[in-house]
Scaffold this active site. Structure first.
Site, PDB file in Angstrom:
ATOM      1  N   HIS A  21       0.855  -1.187   0.000  1.00  0.00           N
ATOM      2  CA  HIS A  21       0.000   0.000   0.000  1.00  0.00           C
ATOM      3  C   HIS A  21       0.887   1.232   0.000  1.00  0.00           C
ATOM      4  CE1 HIS A  21      -4.044   1.758   0.648  1.00  0.00           C
ATOM      5  NE2 HIS A  21      -3.333   2.790   1.067  1.00  0.00           N
ATOM      6  N   ASP A  75     -13.835   4.242   7.112  1.00  0.00           N
ATOM      7  CA  ASP A  75     -12.760   4.899   6.363  1.00  0.00           C
ATOM      8  C   ASP A  75     -13.318   5.575   5.126  1.00  0.00           C
ATOM      9  OD1 ASP A  75     -10.023   5.557   5.565  1.00  0.00           O
ATOM     10  OD2 ASP A  75     -10.444   4.178   3.928  1.00  0.00           O
ATOM     11  N   ARG A 121     -12.585  14.043   4.668  1.00  0.00           N
ATOM     12  CA  ARG A 121     -11.246  14.661   4.773  1.00  0.00           C
ATOM     13  C   ARG A 121     -10.831  15.270   3.445  1.00  0.00           C
ATOM     14  NH1 ARG A 121      -7.936   9.836   5.904  1.00  0.00           N
ATOM     15  NH2 ARG A 121      -6.185  11.252   5.820  1.00  0.00           N
ATOM     16  N   SER A 152      -6.450   5.341   8.569  1.00  0.00           N
ATOM     17  CA  SER A 152      -7.169   5.067   7.322  1.00  0.00           C
ATOM     18  C   SER A 152      -6.522   3.887   6.597  1.00  0.00           C
ATOM     19  CB  SER A 152      -7.148   6.328   6.440  1.00  0.00           C
ATOM     20  OG  SER A 152      -7.345   6.023   5.094  1.00  0.00           O
ATOM     21  N   LYS A 169      -7.976  -0.297   6.898  1.00  0.00           N
ATOM     22  CA  LYS A 169      -8.330  -1.109   5.714  1.00  0.00           C
ATOM     23  C   LYS A 169      -7.452  -2.356   5.638  1.00  0.00           C
ATOM     24  CE  LYS A 169      -7.629   2.313   2.824  1.00  0.00           C
ATOM     25  NZ  LYS A 169      -7.862   3.726   2.665  1.00  0.00           N
TER      26      LYS A 169
END
Ligand code: URA
Length: 433
Positions: free
Chosen positions: A82, A161, A168, A183, A187
């Site tokens: 990620h 999220d 956001r 966040s 996930k």
């Protein structure tokens, strides 16, 4: 409990209890807390921060806000990567097929573009027919058959999220360390992976602009992952220049295919090899140097390209486009941006390059915007290169001719040309285990 009291406590620099954080997330997801109060809390967190314990609780509350996936039906070691978000970052399109071609399974859930940064799901949708919303059963079946699949985040995974992220994005609270960490890790912990490699971007195109902040973010996320029993490593990588030479959805898929063909720009290859090697290392495939060797080989012997083509076909895409990228539709309009003086490209504002691509149509300004898949930028000169006045520094592509002038202006304003050659900064700045 009252939301007013929680906002006030954080606004005044207080420390929220586990019960307060969990209550906020569950009430917000149930629709009992309005967006304006959630926004106020995000802004209070933005200014006052959170302790590591508060951030961990927020992460677990986000994870538990929806379904926690069970991929025990997937045979083998499951891994994911990620990125915290960058410009020209198409590494998932390379890294996932590389590690899958070497026996690792990856059931990857990716995001769409955010602000000036691109998203893997948008990029994959540039391939004719490619489906990013599969049922969990189909998703699992493809991973078992091909080794990998990449889809958008399912509606049931970490819904808190999804809601906070959208909020956001429009309330200037994206670049907050506890909010980014919770966040991403909320996930990641909801998906059932054994190994996770994080690519924490730092510099002018990243949400964290300084190495110090990026290292803190990396350490925080690695710590949260470890506490949850994951094998996890973070690389801190330089985003002071776009990654590779192409920005924009179709252009980035084409550049990823170049790398999967053993070609492509050196910076992109270096980061893809490092991320792949770190996944292979966590999966006990060998020492890091051996894992790097394996990753490079998968790029040059065609095995990663074949895995990518199989994944594309399994997800409804036309695999012929992978072997013949000339089939991708081209933009109707283009413009070459020229250097306005002699000198070295001393530095660029990478976020400005991302915004320039956005102006051309490569991203969204509102949630409803439809992306122009052909829009984007091909860089002809990068930081450290010498250019003469009138030399091309970039080519802009779009389906909307009227966007060319503002995109050119933004790109030029984001490029600094000076007499002195800049010092070369390493691409991989640190590794947090
Ligand atoms: N990527 C995410 O998934 N969340 C963030 O907050 C930033 C980047």
């Amino acid at each position: 409990m009252r939301m007013y009291d929680i906002i006030q406590k954080k606004r005044d620099g207080g420390r929220l209890t586990d019960a307060e954080i969990r209550w906020f997330i569950s009430e917000y997801v149930s629709g009992r807390i309005p967006d304006y109060q959630a926004s106020a809390l995000c802004m209070a967190i933005y200014f006052c921060g959170m302790t590591a314990e508060e951030t961990t609780t927020l992460t677990l509350a986000i994870r538990d806000s929806g379904e926690v996936l069970d991929f025990s039906g997937i045979n083998g070691i499951r891994a994911d990567k990620h990125s915290t978000g960058g410009v020209g970052d198409k590494t998932s399109l390379v890294v996932i097929p590389v590690v899958s071609s070497l026996g690792i399974k990856s059931a990857k859930m990716s995001g769409r573009g955010l602000g000036h940064t691109g998203g893997t799901v948008d990029k994959l949708e540039a391939i004719e027919g490619f489906k990013t919303n599969l049922s969990i059963e189909k998703f699992e079946a493809i991973v078992n058959e091909v080794g990998c699949a990449i889809v958008g985040q399912s509606a049931d995974l970490a819904p808190a999220d999804k809601m906070l992220y959208a909020l956001r994005d429009v309330t200037a609270t994206v670049d907050s360390m506890p909010l980014i960490a919770s966040s991403i890790m909320g996930k990641k912990l909801a998906a059932d992976d054994d190994c996770i490699v994080l690519d924490v971007k730092t510099g002018s195109g990243a949400f964290m602009k300084t190495l110090e902040n990026s290292r803190e973010l990396a350490e925080l996320m690695v710590d949260i992952g470890k506490r949850a029993g994951k094998k996890i490593t973070a690389l801190i990588t330089n985003m002071d220049a776009p990654l590779g030479n192409k920005i924009g959805n179709t252009l980035e898929v084409i550049e990823a295919i170049e790398v999967l063909n053993g070609k492509g720009p050196e910076d992109l290859i270096e980061i893809c090899v490092a991320l792949s090697a770190n996944i292979l290392f966590l999966a006990d495939k060998g020492i890091l140097a051996e894992c790097e060797e394996m990753a490079r080989k998968a790029l040059t012997d065609g095995s990663a390209l074949e895995t990518f083509a199989k994944m594309v076909a399994a997800q409804g895409g036309d695999a012929e486009w992978i072997y013949h990228p000339e089939k991708f539709p081209k933009a109707a309009y283009s413009k070459t941006v020229l250097a306005d003086r002699d000198g070295f490209i001393a530095r660029v504002d990478t976020e400005g390059y991302g915004v320039s691509a956005l102006l051309l149509g490569a991203g969204r300004n509102t949630k409803e915007d439809v992306i122009d898949m052909t829009a984007g930028i091909v860089l002809r000169a990068k930081t450290g290169d010498f250019v003469k006045a009138g030399d091309p520094i970039a080519e802009l592509f779009t389906s909307r001719e009227e966007t060319l002038a503002s995109a050119e202006k933004k790109l030029l304003a984001s490029t600094v040309i000076e007499e002195t050659k800049p010092k070369k900064i390493p691409l991989i700045l640190d590794r947090v285990e």
